[in-house]
Each structure stands twice: as structure tokens, then as C-alpha cells.
Design a protein around this motif. Structure first.
Motif, short mmCIF file in Angstrom:
data_model
loop_
_atom_site.label_atom_id
_atom_site.label_comp_id
_atom_site.label_asym_id
_atom_site.label_seq_id
_atom_site.Cartn_x
_atom_site.Cartn_y
_atom_site.Cartn_z
N TRP A 149 0.86 -1.19 0.00
CA TRP A 149 0.00 0.00 0.00
C TRP A 149 0.90 1.24 0.00
O TRP A 149 1.73 1.40 0.90
N TRP A 150 0.75 2.09 -1.01
CA TRP A 150 1.54 3.32 -1.13
C TRP A 150 3.05 3.01 -1.02
O TRP A 150 3.79 3.70 -0.31
N CYS A 151 3.46 1.96 -1.69
CA CYS A 151 4.87 1.52 -1.76
C CYS A 151 5.38 0.91 -0.45
O CYS A 151 6.58 0.63 -0.32
N VAL A 152 4.52 0.72 0.55
CA VAL A 152 4.91 0.14 1.84
C VAL A 152 4.40 -1.30 1.92
O VAL A 152 3.21 -1.56 1.69
N THR A 153 5.30 -2.24 2.25
CA THR A 153 4.95 -3.66 2.32
C THR A 153 5.28 -4.21 3.70
O THR A 153 6.46 -4.31 4.07
N PRO A 154 4.29 -4.56 4.51
CA PRO A 154 4.58 -5.27 5.77
C PRO A 154 4.98 -6.71 5.48
O PRO A 154 4.51 -7.32 4.50
N PHE A 155 5.83 -7.29 6.32
CA PHE A 155 6.28 -8.66 6.09
C PHE A 155 6.54 -9.35 7.42
O PHE A 155 6.76 -8.71 8.45
N VAL A 156 6.50 -10.67 7.39
CA VAL A 156 6.89 -11.52 8.51
C VAL A 156 7.84 -12.58 7.96
O VAL A 156 7.85 -12.86 6.76
N GLY A 157 8.64 -13.17 8.86
CA GLY A 157 9.58 -14.18 8.40
C GLY A 157 10.16 -14.99 9.54
O GLY A 157 9.88 -14.73 10.72
N ALA A 158 10.97 -15.97 9.20
CA ALA A 158 11.63 -16.82 10.18
C ALA A 158 12.95 -17.31 9.59
O ALA A 158 13.12 -17.32 8.36
N GLY A 159 13.87 -17.70 10.46
CA GLY A 159 15.16 -18.18 10.00
C GLY A 159 15.76 -19.20 10.95
O GLY A 159 15.42 -19.24 12.13
N ILE A 160 16.65 -20.03 10.41
CA ILE A 160 17.41 -20.98 11.21
C ILE A 160 18.87 -20.89 10.78
O ILE A 160 19.18 -20.49 9.65
N GLY A 161 19.77 -21.26 11.69
CA GLY A 161 21.18 -21.19 11.34
C GLY A 161 22.07 -21.56 12.51
O GLY A 161 21.71 -22.42 13.33
N ALA A 162 23.22 -20.89 12.60
CA ALA A 162 24.21 -21.19 13.63
C ALA A 162 24.80 -19.89 14.16
O ALA A 162 24.98 -18.93 13.41
N ALA A 163 25.10 -19.89 15.46
CA ALA A 163 25.70 -18.73 16.12
C ALA A 163 27.01 -19.16 16.77
O ALA A 163 27.07 -20.19 17.46
N ARG A 164 28.05 -18.36 16.53
CA ARG A 164 29.33 -18.57 17.20
C ARG A 164 29.44 -17.52 18.31
O ARG A 164 29.72 -16.35 18.06
N VAL A 165 29.20 -17.96 19.55
CA VAL A 165 29.17 -17.06 20.70
C VAL A 165 30.54 -17.07 21.37
O VAL A 165 31.06 -18.14 21.73
N THR A 166 31.12 -15.89 21.53
CA THR A 166 32.44 -15.76 22.16
C THR A 166 32.30 -15.01 23.48
O THR A 166 31.75 -13.90 23.52
N LEU A 167 32.78 -15.64 24.56
CA LEU A 167 32.74 -15.05 25.89
C LEU A 167 34.18 -14.79 26.33
O LEU A 167 35.01 -15.70 26.38
N ASP A 168 34.49 -13.52 26.63
CA ASP A 168 35.85 -13.09 26.97
C ASP A 168 35.87 -12.35 28.30
O ASP A 168 34.83 -11.91 28.80
#
Length: 274
Positions: A149-168
Motif C-alpha cells: 500500500w503506497w509503496c509500503v509492504t509489511p512482512f513476517v519471516g523466520a530463519g534458522i542457522g548457527a551462532a558462534r558465541v564468544t565469551l571473553d
């Protein structure tokens, strides 16, 4: 009778001749207008970039040093400061309602702080806990565009993957007695998932901007083997773990469509000979 037939034949010939002369004087009708085939305004490959802020939480802390201390309890469970995130990716728009992309994010270093108390020979002492944390996040995402509507598009989504968490920079400081522990940094790969929602504004057929929210589950972060400040290591193979790290992200993104619709060029005009 023969004269009547002659008159009829002469009249018909005269009528045909007049009709032919009239038709020759009529203007020639223009050729039918050429209607170009409709051009789809979606589809194709795109590149994307994102910048935003993280707002992270964790569920609990696992530390064998602290677990063995009598009377330990949280005074301030603490958490992480907000941090910057930077993302990039490549995707494909399948049609006017579904697209998917592969993204990579660097989630900048944030500081962790917390405060607990414990009994030390019957006296209440406190531990000041601190560390720094960062992540690399790799995701495969799918999105559903919900209409424009008026060039504006609402969207929803989801994703899966991997996280490399570094604790220092883990530090456990006894505020009263001056003792404590420290631990070297370490990185952990975890399964990660995310849910997305946002608004996209189409600036041109090849350029779109986004404002989006993401809830991201990153798994847990661990340190190396902790040691007391004097170098002793009474619990070999131990680690400090910040469990179930999640984040509420706010992002500003851009998309560049690499397959913009071709510009329609009308056919040349017909040239009538004669």
C-alpha cells in the motif's frame, strides 16, 4: 424485355463504379495498436545490508565455583549492554509475496555484569561478575510479504542457522575479601533461530529500505577453564556458562535488486508502401 435487362445491367455497373471511387477517397485506417506484454515488477536476485542494535538477555549462569559456595543467591542477575550489529546477505525474490535470503551478522562486543552474595565463614560477601560477549550469526531466512500500500509492504519471516558465541574477559571479584577468579575466553557454536517482522518501502524498482524487528535465540556462551587469582585451578575442566542467550534486535536494512524489470521499447512504426 431485352431493354429492361440492359437498363438493369447499366445501373449495376454505374453503382459499382461509384462505390469504387468513394472507397478510393476514404482514408486508410491506422494499424491496430500494439499492446506490450505485461512486465512483472518482482523476481530475481538481490543483495542486502543491515545495521541495528541488540538488546540481549540470558536465563541463568552455570559456574561450579559459585555453585559450591554456601548461601549463594543473586542480588542483581544483571545482563548485557546494548550493542551494534552489522549484516550482509544475498537473496532471491520468487514472486510478489515470497522471498528468501542467506545472511551473515557480526554482533558487536557487549559488556556483561551481575552481582551475587554468599556466606564466607558466616559473613555475607558479594561477588561482582563481569565479562564481554560477541557473536557471528549465519542464517537462512524466509519472508512472506503481506501486500503493498503506497509503496509500503509489511512482512513476517523466520530463519534458522548457527551462532558462534564468544565469551571473553571473565572476572569474578569478591568485593569484600578481595579474592575471586578469572577465566580465559572461548567460543561456542550453537543452533540458532529467529522470527522477523517489519515494513519495507520501495524507493525504486531496484532499491528497497526496511525497518525490522527480530527475536533471536543464540544458544549459550562459555568461557575457558576458570582459575583463582593466585593461579590455582581446583576444578579442572570447568567452565562458566551463560545459558540460553536471546536478543530483541531493531534493524535498518536496504535491498538492491540485481534483476530490475527491463525498460519497454515500443516497436518501430509500420511504413505503408504506395
Amino acid at each position: 424485355m431485352r431493354s429492361v435487362k440492359f437498363l438493369l445491367a447499366a445501373g449495376a455497373a454505374s453503382l459499382l463504379s461509384s462505390t469504387a471511387v468513394f472507397a478510393a477517397d476514404m482514408p486508410i485506417a491506422p494499424p491496430p495498436a500494439y499492446a506490450p506484454p505485461p512486465i512483472e515488477d518482482f523476481g530475481g536476485w538481490y543483495l542486502r545490508g543491515d545495521i541495528g542494535m541488540t538488546n540481549q538477555r540470558y536465563s541463568d549462569l552455570n559456574d561450579a565455583f559459585l555453585a559450591s559456595v554456601a548461601g549463594r543467591q543473586w542480588l542483581d542477575k544483571g545482563g548485557f549492554d546494548s550493542g551494534m550489529l552489522y549484516g550482509f546477505g544475498v537473496g532471491y525474490q520468487f514472486n510478489n509475496w515470497f522471498r528468501a535470503d542467506l545472511t551473515g551478522q557480526y554482533r558487536g562486543r557487549t559488556k556483561y555484569t551481575a552481582l551475587d552474595s554468599f556466606l564466607n565463614s558466616g559473613v555475607v560477601n558479594t561477588n561482582h561478575l563481569e565479562a564481554t560477549k560477541s557473536e557471528w550469526l549465519l542464517m537462512a531466512n524466509g519472508y512472506v510479504d503481506l501486500g503493498t500500500w503506497w509503496c509500503v509492504t509489511p512482512f513476517v519471516g523466520a530463519g534458522i542457522g548457527a551462532a558462534r558465541v564468544t565469551l571473553d574477559n571473565w572476572r569474578d571479584t569478591n568485593v569484600i575479601a578481595g579474592g575471586g577468579a578469572w577465566a580465559p575466553g572461548a567460543s561456542t557454536w550453537n543452533f540458532a533461530w529467529a522470527a522477523h517482522a517489519g515494513l519495507a518501502y520501495r524507493v525504486s524498482p531496484s532499491f528497497t529500505v526496511e525497518l525490522a524487528y527480530s527475536y533471536v535465540s543464540l544458544g549459550s556462551g562459555r568461557t575457558g577453564d576458570p582459575r583463582e587469582l593466585n593461579g590455582n585451578n581446583p576444578l579442572v575442566g570447568n567452565y562458566v556458562e551463560l545459558k540460553d542467550i536471546t536478543s530483541h534486535d531493531i534493524k535498518f536494512g536496504v535491498r538492491w535488486n540485481l534483476d530490475a524489470p527491463p525498460v519497454y521499447v515500443p516497436p518501430p512504426p509500420l511504413i505503408r508502401k504506395g
